[in-house]
Design a protein around this motif. Structure first.
Motif, PDB file in Angstrom:
ATOM      1  N   THR A 129       0.831  -1.206   0.000  1.00  0.00           N
ATOM      2  CA  THR A 129       0.000   0.000   0.000  1.00  0.00           C
ATOM      3  C   THR A 129       0.864   1.253   0.000  1.00  0.00           C
ATOM      4  O   THR A 129       0.618   2.186  -0.767  1.00  0.00           O
ATOM      5  CB  THR A 129      -0.925   0.013   1.234  1.00  0.00           C
ATOM      6  OG1 THR A 129      -1.666  -1.204   1.265  1.00  0.00           O
ATOM      7  CG2 THR A 129      -1.878   1.164   1.201  1.00  0.00           C
ATOM      8  N   ALA A 159      -4.474   7.900  -4.717  1.00  0.00           N
ATOM      9  CA  ALA A 159      -5.710   7.313  -5.248  1.00  0.00           C
ATOM     10  C   ALA A 159      -5.544   5.814  -5.508  1.00  0.00           C
ATOM     11  O   ALA A 159      -6.426   5.022  -5.170  1.00  0.00           O
ATOM     12  CB  ALA A 159      -6.123   8.031  -6.533  1.00  0.00           C
ATOM     13  N   SER A 160      -4.418   5.420  -6.084  1.00  0.00           N
ATOM     14  CA  SER A 160      -4.170   3.993  -6.328  1.00  0.00           C
ATOM     15  C   SER A 160      -4.093   3.222  -5.011  1.00  0.00           C
ATOM     16  O   SER A 160      -4.625   2.117  -4.892  1.00  0.00           O
ATOM     17  CB  SER A 160      -2.863   3.788  -7.097  1.00  0.00           C
ATOM     18  OG  SER A 160      -2.991   4.256  -8.406  1.00  0.00           O
ATOM     19  N   TRP A 220      -7.659   2.816  -3.627  1.00  0.00           N
ATOM     20  CA  TRP A 220      -8.403   1.768  -4.340  1.00  0.00           C
ATOM     21  C   TRP A 220      -7.885   0.381  -3.979  1.00  0.00           C
ATOM     22  O   TRP A 220      -8.655  -0.565  -3.825  1.00  0.00           O
ATOM     23  CB  TRP A 220      -8.372   1.987  -5.851  1.00  0.00           C
ATOM     24  CG  TRP A 220      -9.346   3.042  -6.275  1.00  0.00           C
ATOM     25  CD1 TRP A 220      -9.051   4.273  -6.783  1.00  0.00           C
ATOM     26  CD2 TRP A 220     -10.766   2.976  -6.176  1.00  0.00           C
ATOM     27  NE1 TRP A 220     -10.206   4.967  -7.013  1.00  0.00           N
ATOM     28  CE2 TRP A 220     -11.278   4.197  -6.656  1.00  0.00           C
ATOM     29  CE3 TRP A 220     -11.668   2.005  -5.728  1.00  0.00           C
ATOM     30  CZ2 TRP A 220     -12.648   4.472  -6.704  1.00  0.00           C
ATOM     31  CZ3 TRP A 220     -13.033   2.287  -5.771  1.00  0.00           C
ATOM     32  CH2 TRP A 220     -13.503   3.500  -6.264  1.00  0.00           C
ATOM     33  N   SER A 227      -6.600  -0.380  -1.102  1.00  0.00           N
ATOM     34  CA  SER A 227      -7.120  -0.598   0.251  1.00  0.00           C
ATOM     35  C   SER A 227      -8.591  -0.973   0.233  1.00  0.00           C
ATOM     36  O   SER A 227      -9.039  -1.799   1.037  1.00  0.00           O
ATOM     37  CB  SER A 227      -6.920   0.649   1.110  1.00  0.00           C
ATOM     38  OG  SER A 227      -5.556   0.894   1.304  1.00  0.00           O
ATOM     39  N   VAL A 228      -9.358  -0.376  -0.656  1.00  0.00           N
ATOM     40  CA  VAL A 228     -10.778  -0.728  -0.779  1.00  0.00           C
ATOM     41  C   VAL A 228     -10.913  -2.190  -1.219  1.00  0.00           C
ATOM     42  O   VAL A 228     -11.755  -2.929  -0.698  1.00  0.00           O
ATOM     43  CB  VAL A 228     -11.516   0.229  -1.740  1.00  0.00           C
ATOM     44  CG1 VAL A 228     -12.907  -0.289  -2.087  1.00  0.00           C
ATOM     45  CG2 VAL A 228     -11.609   1.625  -1.140  1.00  0.00           C
ATOM     46  N   GLY A 229     -10.080  -2.608  -2.166  1.00  0.00           N
ATOM     47  CA  GLY A 229     -10.089  -4.016  -2.585  1.00  0.00           C
ATOM     48  C   GLY A 229      -9.751  -4.936  -1.427  1.00  0.00           C
ATOM     49  O   GLY A 229     -10.405  -5.973  -1.218  1.00  0.00           O
ATOM     50  N   SER A 264      -5.803  -3.391 -12.053  1.00  0.00           N
ATOM     51  CA  SER A 264      -6.607  -2.443 -11.291  1.00  0.00           C
ATOM     52  C   SER A 264      -6.225  -2.565  -9.821  1.00  0.00           C
ATOM     53  O   SER A 264      -6.192  -3.674  -9.285  1.00  0.00           O
ATOM     54  CB  SER A 264      -8.090  -2.776 -11.473  1.00  0.00           C
ATOM     55  OG  SER A 264      -8.852  -2.196 -10.449  1.00  0.00           O
ATOM     56  N   LEU A 312      -7.937  -1.915  -7.237  1.00  0.00           N
ATOM     57  CA  LEU A 312      -9.061  -2.492  -6.513  1.00  0.00           C
ATOM     58  C   LEU A 312      -9.053  -4.014  -6.609  1.00  0.00           C
ATOM     59  O   LEU A 312      -9.125  -4.715  -5.599  1.00  0.00           O
ATOM     60  CB  LEU A 312     -10.382  -1.930  -7.056  1.00  0.00           C
ATOM     61  CG  LEU A 312     -11.648  -2.503  -6.440  1.00  0.00           C
ATOM     62  CD1 LEU A 312     -11.868  -1.898  -5.060  1.00  0.00           C
ATOM     63  CD2 LEU A 312     -12.842  -2.235  -7.330  1.00  0.00           C
TER      64      LEU A 312
END
Length: 189
Positions: free
Chosen positions: A2, A12-13, A16, A18-20, A84, A86
């Motif tokens: 991360t 931003a990457s 995303w 972290s959201v994944g 991606s 995510l």
């Protein structure tokens, strides 16, 4: 990874990614709550899950110390450059072999103490609370990790050693709680 994404590809990457990771973690938390609810019907299962959690914390600490002293062997490029963030975060977290045992251990402790149950609002609050906590932790990890790596030039070795120490502290606290529980006393944390 991360922090590396944040420093190399931007915040931003990393968010995303972290959201994944968070989505995969929510799957693991939900599964652990359901599994623990089924397993706690057997008296000794709570102890097995708590010991499993203890082993996972020790493995995390050991992994951090190993990473700290083998940092120079890491490649200079990301694992998957065109993926991606995510999807990459979700896949990496869902195949993580320590994810489910970790959540099984902590869920077993909370269920054994009658703090949570796998029913209705408690189920939803536990999963949502775990998700919010994980997302906030990821945010702190991104911000603080990026700050330490870029501003203070903290070497990856020191970073992994600090993480290893934090996992060892969690390991020691878990042992203490298990010991006090077996003696019939409680400690405040």
């Amino acid at each position: 990874m991360t922090i590396r994404l944040a420093t190399e590809s931007g915040a931003a990457s990393a968010v995303w990614f972290s959201v994944g990771c968070l989505l995969a973690e929510l799957v693991a938390v939900s599964a652990s709550l359901i599994l623990v609810d089924r397993m706690l019907r057997f008296k000794n299962m709570a102890n097995v899950l708590q010991w499993t959690s203890l082993v996972v914390l020790f493995i995390f600490a050991l992994g951090c110390f190993i990473a700290a002293f083998s940092v120079h062997q890491q490649p200079d490029t990301m694992i998957v450059d065109d993926a991606s963030p995510l999807i990459l975060g979700f896949v990496i977290m869902i195949v993580n072999p320590v994810q489910l045992p970790f959540w099984l251990g902590w869920t077993a402790i909370l269920a054994d103490k009658k703090i949570i149950k796998a029913v209705g609002v408690q189920y939803i609050m536990y999963v949502v609370g775990s998700g919010v906590g994980s997302f906030l932790a990821s945010g702190c990890f991104i911000l603080l990790g990026t700050f330490f790596v870029s501003k203070w030039s903290v070497s990856p070795m020191i970073f992994y050693i600090v993480l290893g120490i934090l996992f060892l502290l969690s390991f020691a606290l878990q042992i203490r709680k298990m010991y006090d529980r077996d003696r019939g006393t409680t400690i405040k944390t």
